[in-house]
Enzyme design. Structure first.
Site, PDB file in Angstrom:
ATOM      1  N   ASP A 180      62.221 -32.023  49.538  1.00 28.84           N
ATOM      2  CA  ASP A 180      63.490 -32.619  48.273  1.00 28.84           C
ATOM      3  C   ASP A 180      63.220 -31.873  46.734  1.00 28.84           C
ATOM      4  O   ASP A 180      62.722 -33.143  46.950  1.00 28.84           O
ATOM      5  CB  ASP A 180      62.644 -34.163  49.208  1.00 28.84           C
ATOM      6  CG  ASP A 180      63.328 -34.947  48.219  1.00 28.84           C
ATOM      7  OD1 ASP A 180      64.734 -35.184  48.209  1.00 28.84           O
ATOM      8  OD2 ASP A 180      62.840 -36.392  48.196  1.00 28.84           O
TER       9      ASP A 180
HETATM   10  C1  SPV Z   1      63.833 -40.891  49.571  1.00 29.38           C
HETATM   11  O1  SPV Z   1      63.611 -41.932  49.828  1.00 29.38           O
HETATM   12  O2  SPV Z   1      64.198 -39.745  49.116  1.00 29.38           O
HETATM   13  C2  SPV Z   1      63.433 -41.792  48.083  1.00 29.38           C
HETATM   14  C3  SPV Z   1      62.618 -42.856  47.618  1.00 29.38           C
HETATM   15  O3  SPV Z   1      64.146 -41.139  47.126  1.00 29.38           O
HETATM   16  S1  SPV Z   1      61.201 -41.787  47.465  1.00 29.38           S
HETATM   17  O4  SPV Z   1      60.888 -40.844  48.628  1.00 29.38           O
HETATM   18  O5  SPV Z   1      59.926 -42.613  47.628  1.00 29.38           O
HETATM   19  O6  SPV Z   1      61.158 -40.785  45.770  1.00 29.38           O
HETATM   20 MG    MG Z   2      65.032 -39.485  47.261  1.00 31.24          MG
END
Ligand code: SPV
Ligand code: MG
Length: 267
Positions: free
Chosen positions: A35
């Protein structure tokens, strides 16, 4: 509830959730990326198409930074609207983003990010809900900077504010809500501060709570468990009690309807 594909979306709908969060973390994970801006815009759009296509629920898409600037952000928003998303959340961190619960990135310039929001709103108007996500607490910037940004983003046309925190208590969130006085609806993601009862958020008049990654967390744990068991036991006799039956596949995606229409064939 988080969704990362059509299946998780369909299951969340059946559980009774009122809306879906197309999570960047879970979508990246399902595609075996990090991510950290590794999922391309077209890959995200393909996943969103399946999420939207598998349920009737409104889908709020985690748009990260909007792929950098005002131009890519409004192009993303336009394409999400075309694919039937209900909203997009854009966050004020710098491209390439990093998952907020893993690490932090410098904040985007407040004026530049406000311009990015304004460009999106000018493009999609009321066709797509625009959620401005503030990352100040992720980088320990404090309440003054947070409120300043929230007002700037409201002035720029945001429809709601997502305020994020990675503390283990909801203190920062509740400070914010108190100081913000509900100028716009507030959305929260209580992944780290998961001990606070929902009633505290209702009392604080928080509008939406996102359970951001829990379907993917469940999937990882369940797949790992069943794989470990099958490789150890060299059969599936003991796993069958813990996993979905094949009938559940057929029921989830209405194979009986297909069978009925085949009976009426030829089409
Ligand atoms: C996601 O679910 O990708 C988010 C929330 O952005 S967090 O992972 O808590 O940043
Ligand atoms: Mg996110």
């Amino acid at each position: 509830m988080e969704a990362h594909d059509g299946l998780s979306a369909a299951i969340a709908e059946r559980a009774g959730f009122k809306g879906l969060w197309a999570s960047s973390l879970s979508i990246a994970c399902s595609l075996s990326y990090r991510d950290a801006a590794e999922v391309s815009c077209s890959q995200l759009l393909r996943v969103v198409e399946r999420i939207v296509g598998s349920t009737e629920l409104p889908v709020l898409v985690d748009g990260d930074t909007g792929f950098d600037d005002f131009n890519s952000a409004r192009s993303l928003a336009r394409k999400l609207h075309q694919r039937g998303a209900a909203g997009v959340a854009l966050e004020d961190s710098c491209f390439p983003k990093m998952n907020s619960l893993f690490g932090e990135r410098p904040l985007a310039d407040i004026n530049e990010f406000s311009g990015r929001l304004r460009a999106v709103k000018d493009t999609v108007a009321d066709d797509l809900v625009l959620v401005a996500r503030i990352e100040t607490f992720i980088g320990a910037h404090g309440i003054d900077e947070t409120i300043l940004r929230a007002h700037a983003y409201a002035d720029a046309g945001a429809d709601a504010i997502l305020i994020h925190s990675r503390k283990s208590t909801a203190d920062e969130i509740l400070w914010f809500v108190h100081a913000w006085r509900n100028r716009l609806p507030v959305v929260i993601v209580p992944t780290k501060y998961d001990r606070t009862p929902l009633s505290a958020y209702r009392n604080a008049r928080i509008s939406a709570v996102i359970w951001a990654n829990h379907s993917m967390q469940a999937a990882i744990a369940a797949m790992r468990q069943v794989d470990d068991r099958i490789i150890t036991e060299e059969n599936t006799v003991n796993t069958e009690l813990d996993i979905a039956t094949l009938d559940e596949f057929f029921e989830l995606f209405m194979y009986d309807e297909l069978a009925r229409s085949e009976a009426r064939a030829p089409y």
